[in-house]
Design a protein around this motif. Structure first.
Motif, PDB file in Angstrom:
ATOM      1  N   THR A 127       0.828  -1.207   0.000  1.00  0.00           N
ATOM      2  CA  THR A 127       0.000   0.000   0.000  1.00  0.00           C
ATOM      3  C   THR A 127       0.863   1.258   0.000  1.00  0.00           C
ATOM      4  OG1 THR A 127      -1.780  -1.134   1.182  1.00  0.00           O
ATOM      5  CG2 THR A 127      -1.763   1.270   1.271  1.00  0.00           C
ATOM      6  N   ALA A 128       1.932   1.232   0.807  1.00  0.00           N
ATOM      7  CA  ALA A 128       2.778   2.422   0.944  1.00  0.00           C
ATOM      8  C   ALA A 128       3.831   2.539  -0.138  1.00  0.00           C
ATOM      9  CB  ALA A 128       3.454   2.402   2.316  1.00  0.00           C
ATOM     10  N   GLY A 129       4.223   1.391  -0.748  1.00  0.00           N
ATOM     11  CA  GLY A 129       5.350   1.402  -1.678  1.00  0.00           C
ATOM     12  C   GLY A 129       6.659   1.327  -0.911  1.00  0.00           C
ATOM     13  N   GLN A 130       7.691   0.776  -1.528  1.00  0.00           N
ATOM     14  CA  GLN A 130       8.975   0.663  -0.843  1.00  0.00           C
ATOM     15  C   GLN A 130      10.107   0.458  -1.834  1.00  0.00           C
ATOM     16  OE1 GLN A 130      10.113  -2.830   1.363  1.00  0.00           O
ATOM     17  NE2 GLN A 130       8.975  -4.240   0.075  1.00  0.00           N
ATOM     18  N   ARG A 131      11.319   0.715  -1.364  1.00  0.00           N
ATOM     19  CA  ARG A 131      12.542   0.412  -2.100  1.00  0.00           C
ATOM     20  C   ARG A 131      12.996  -0.986  -1.703  1.00  0.00           C
ATOM     21  NH1 ARG A 131      17.383   2.684  -4.326  1.00  0.00           N
ATOM     22  NH2 ARG A 131      19.282   1.788  -3.441  1.00  0.00           N
ATOM     23  N   LEU A 132      13.461  -1.773  -2.671  1.00  0.00           N
ATOM     24  CA  LEU A 132      13.944  -3.112  -2.381  1.00  0.00           C
ATOM     25  C   LEU A 132      15.293  -3.327  -3.056  1.00  0.00           C
ATOM     26  CD1 LEU A 132      13.128  -5.799  -0.957  1.00  0.00           C
ATOM     27  CD2 LEU A 132      12.378  -6.598  -3.197  1.00  0.00           C
ATOM     28  N   PHE A 133      16.250  -3.840  -2.277  1.00  0.00           N
ATOM     29  CA  PHE A 133      17.603  -4.067  -2.769  1.00  0.00           C
ATOM     30  C   PHE A 133      18.222  -5.154  -1.908  1.00  0.00           C
ATOM     31  CE2 PHE A 133      22.036  -1.890  -3.352  1.00  0.00           C
ATOM     32  CZ  PHE A 133      22.389  -2.835  -4.296  1.00  0.00           C
ATOM     33  N   GLY A 134      18.736  -6.209  -2.536  1.00  0.00           N
ATOM     34  CA  GLY A 134      19.358  -7.268  -1.753  1.00  0.00           C
ATOM     35  C   GLY A 134      19.931  -8.370  -2.615  1.00  0.00           C
ATOM     36  N   ILE A 135      20.304  -9.465  -1.957  1.00  0.00           N
ATOM     37  CA  ILE A 135      20.955 -10.599  -2.612  1.00  0.00           C
ATOM     38  C   ILE A 135      20.196 -11.882  -2.277  1.00  0.00           C
ATOM     39  CG2 ILE A 135      23.054 -11.981  -2.819  1.00  0.00           C
ATOM     40  CD1 ILE A 135      23.473  -9.182  -3.875  1.00  0.00           C
ATOM     41  N   GLN A 136      19.929 -12.660  -3.311  1.00  0.00           N
ATOM     42  CA  GLN A 136      19.382 -14.003  -3.143  1.00  0.00           C
ATOM     43  C   GLN A 136      20.448 -14.985  -3.637  1.00  0.00           C
ATOM     44  OE1 GLN A 136      16.998 -16.846  -1.967  1.00  0.00           O
ATOM     45  NE2 GLN A 136      15.860 -14.942  -2.165  1.00  0.00           N
ATOM     46  N   SER A 137      20.881 -15.886  -2.776  1.00  0.00           N
ATOM     47  CA  SER A 137      21.907 -16.848  -3.170  1.00  0.00           C
ATOM     48  C   SER A 137      21.479 -18.256  -2.791  1.00  0.00           C
ATOM     49  CB  SER A 137      23.259 -16.510  -2.524  1.00  0.00           C
ATOM     50  OG  SER A 137      23.146 -16.453  -1.118  1.00  0.00           O
ATOM     51  N   TRP A 138      22.012 -19.229  -3.543  1.00  0.00           N
ATOM     52  CA  TRP A 138      21.816 -20.637  -3.242  1.00  0.00           C
ATOM     53  C   TRP A 138      23.167 -21.249  -2.951  1.00  0.00           C
ATOM     54  CZ3 TRP A 138      18.596 -22.580  -8.056  1.00  0.00           C
ATOM     55  CH2 TRP A 138      17.366 -21.904  -8.097  1.00  0.00           C
ATOM     56  N   MET A 139      23.188 -22.163  -1.965  1.00  0.00           N
ATOM     57  CA  MET A 139      24.389 -22.897  -1.604  1.00  0.00           C
ATOM     58  C   MET A 139      24.106 -24.387  -1.776  1.00  0.00           C
ATOM     59  SD  MET A 139      25.169 -20.671   1.827  1.00  0.00           S
ATOM     60  CE  MET A 139      26.811 -21.353   2.174  1.00  0.00           C
ATOM     61  N   ALA A 140      24.895 -25.050  -2.626  1.00  0.00           N
ATOM     62  CA  ALA A 140      24.713 -26.483  -2.843  1.00  0.00           C
ATOM     63  C   ALA A 140      25.081 -27.240  -1.573  1.00  0.00           C
ATOM     64  CB  ALA A 140      25.582 -26.946  -4.006  1.00  0.00           C
ATOM     65  N   LEU A 141      24.248 -28.183  -1.210  1.00  0.00           N
ATOM     66  CA  LEU A 141      24.521 -28.996  -0.028  1.00  0.00           C
ATOM     67  C   LEU A 141      25.537 -30.095  -0.349  1.00  0.00           C
ATOM     68  CD1 LEU A 141      20.877 -29.402   1.272  1.00  0.00           C
ATOM     69  CD2 LEU A 141      22.707 -28.108   2.396  1.00  0.00           C
ATOM     70  N   PRO A 142      26.379 -30.472   0.624  1.00  0.00           N
ATOM     71  CA  PRO A 142      27.247 -31.632   0.418  1.00  0.00           C
ATOM     72  C   PRO A 142      26.404 -32.869   0.127  1.00  0.00           C
ATOM     73  CG  PRO A 142      27.843 -30.441   2.425  1.00  0.00           C
ATOM     74  CD  PRO A 142      26.544 -29.863   1.959  1.00  0.00           C
ATOM     75  N   LYS A 143      26.976 -33.839  -0.587  1.00  0.00           N
ATOM     76  CA  LYS A 143      26.232 -35.057  -0.919  1.00  0.00           C
ATOM     77  C   LYS A 143      25.635 -35.712   0.329  1.00  0.00           C
ATOM     78  CE  LYS A 143      28.887 -36.270  -5.079  1.00  0.00           C
ATOM     79  NZ  LYS A 143      29.769 -37.292  -5.707  1.00  0.00           N
ATOM     80  N   SER A 144      26.379 -35.642   1.417  1.00  0.00           N
ATOM     81  CA  SER A 144      25.928 -36.291   2.659  1.00  0.00           C
ATOM     82  C   SER A 144      24.700 -35.626   3.267  1.00  0.00           C
ATOM     83  CB  SER A 144      27.061 -36.273   3.692  1.00  0.00           C
ATOM     84  OG  SER A 144      27.483 -34.940   3.943  1.00  0.00           O
ATOM     85  N   HIS A 145      24.341 -34.426   2.797  1.00  0.00           N
ATOM     86  CA  HIS A 145      23.218 -33.684   3.366  1.00  0.00           C
ATOM     87  C   HIS A 145      22.127 -33.362   2.347  1.00  0.00           C
ATOM     88  CE1 HIS A 145      26.279 -33.110   6.468  1.00  0.00           C
ATOM     89  NE2 HIS A 145      25.339 -32.694   7.279  1.00  0.00           N
ATOM     90  N   GLU A 146      22.281 -33.850   1.118  1.00  0.00           N
ATOM     91  CA  GLU A 146      21.300 -33.496   0.088  1.00  0.00           C
ATOM     92  C   GLU A 146      19.894 -33.992   0.414  1.00  0.00           C
ATOM     93  OE1 GLU A 146      23.545 -33.052  -4.174  1.00  0.00           O
ATOM     94  OE2 GLU A 146      23.235 -35.097  -3.461  1.00  0.00           O
ATOM     95  N   GLU A 147      19.781 -35.099   1.136  1.00  0.00           N
ATOM     96  CA  GLU A 147      18.469 -35.663   1.442  1.00  0.00           C
ATOM     97  C   GLU A 147      18.068 -35.461   2.904  1.00  0.00           C
ATOM     98  OE1 GLU A 147      16.393 -36.794  -0.883  1.00  0.00           O
ATOM     99  OE2 GLU A 147      17.947 -36.221  -2.341  1.00  0.00           O
ATOM    100  N   ASP A 148      18.687 -34.488   3.569  1.00  0.00           N
ATOM    101  CA  ASP A 148      18.288 -34.150   4.938  1.00  0.00           C
ATOM    102  C   ASP A 148      16.876 -33.587   4.953  1.00  0.00           C
ATOM    103  OD1 ASP A 148      20.736 -34.947   5.841  1.00  0.00           O
ATOM    104  OD2 ASP A 148      21.418 -32.949   6.458  1.00  0.00           O
ATOM    105  N   ALA A 149      16.257 -33.617   6.120  1.00  0.00           N
ATOM    106  CA  ALA A 149      14.948 -32.995   6.282  1.00  0.00           C
ATOM    107  C   ALA A 149      15.077 -31.483   6.091  1.00  0.00           C
ATOM    108  CB  ALA A 149      14.389 -33.308   7.666  1.00  0.00           C
TER     109      ALA A 149
END
Length: 307
Positions: A127-149
């Motif tokens: 409703t008010a409007g806003q400025r938006l600026f930031g970073i979205q990043s992904w980090m690959a999980l180690p094989k040992s953690h790919e199927e973690d909850a």
């Protein structure tokens, strides 16, 4: 690595830009008035440490009635890290998490074997409007953690280690750097930090990790006599100690870590060491087998047609 002031000796600094392996200039995309610059993955480099996806969001100014609407979508095999310089976004996920993120805070969502989430502008901010600026990043999980909850963790500004002095301010987001460790846990040796520098400030970056990079979110910096500007991702060779000199007010993202134990496949929102696992995730999303997002379950992003 210790926290150094500008007057500390810096033996072993790189004397030429031979210390830089790649300079990646992200391609900007306009998503209906909202600009995104994707630095990773690129043709030159897929990953830096565990970082496999790196987007600069904005800066953008939303007028009244406008905002972000990233509909529910799935992830596997990675952790998403949202970090804002300006603005606010509402995160919801299939675990039932519902939380706004503001500048200097960290949302760390670990997808593991599968999670669904959305990111939107809250109604009152729309409703008010806003400025938006930031970073979205992904980090690959180690094989040992790919199927973690799957898990979700939010860390407030006060939770994160901060270093300040001699014209520089550094906030540690994830991992370990400058002798400190962030409470935002990730199962692989890495670092991720924001650095804000005044003109003339010098920031050292030791070769504590084999893979290191600096993204210039704003401003201009000098490394060994060569200038680099806003929007560039500098990937360093291992083994050299780097000194970063701010030519102007500058905001940097420092990222990297030890090499992953093998390559990763990335398709749409899925990351895995296995092509077969990604094919399974595609089918699961197509068939509606992922969990829904409480409070945001009336729409979703469909699987891309080139599947």
């Amino acid at each position: 690595m210790s926290w150094l002031t500008d007057n500390d000796p810096v033996p072993g600094d790189a004397k030429s830009c031979d210390a830089i392996e790649h300079v990646i200039i992200p391609r900007a995309r306009d998503l209906g008035g909202f600009e995104v610059r994707r630095a990773l993955p690129s043709a030159k480099r897929q990953m830096v440490g565990p970082f496999i996806f790196f987007d600069q969001m904005g800066p953008a100014q939303f007028l009244s009635g406008q905002g972000i609407d990233v509909r529910p979508h799935p992830h596997i095999g990675l952790a998403t890290v949202t970090y804002l310089f300006d603005g606010e976004m509402m995160h919801r996920d299939s675990l039932g998490s519902a939380l706004s993120i503001r500048p200097g805070e960290v949302n760390l969502m670990t997808a593991g074997r599968g999670i669904v989430h959305s990111e939107r502008t809250a109604p009152e901010l729309r409703t008010a409007g806003q400025r938006l600026f930031g970073i979205q990043s992904w980090m690959a999980l180690p094989k040992s953690h790919e199927e973690d909850a799957p898990t979700f963790a939010h860390h407030a500004v006060a939770d994160l280690p901060r270093f300040e002095g001699e014209g520089k301010r550094v906030r540690l987001i994830i991992g370990s750097l400058f002798g400190k460790t962030s409470p935002a846990a990730f199962p692989h040796d890495c670092f991720y930090a924001e650095a804000v520098l005044a003109p003339g400030a010098v920031l050292p970056l030791d070769p504590d990790y084999d893979e290191r990079a600096v993204f210039i979110a704003s401003g201009r910096i000098d490394i060994a006599g060569q200038s680099f500007d806003t929007g560039e991702l500098l990937v360093f060779k291992p083994g050299d100690r780097i000194s970063i000199l701010a030519e102007t007010n500058a905001r940097l993202m420092l990222l990297g870590g030890e090499p992953m134990e093998g390559p990763r496949h990335i398709w749409w929102n899925f990351v895995s060491s296995s092509k077969e696992r990604i094919a399974e995730a595609k089918n699961d999303w197509r068939q509606g087998h992922f969990a829904s997002v409480p409070g945001d379950d009336t729409e979703f992003i469909p699987l891309p047609e080139n599947n």
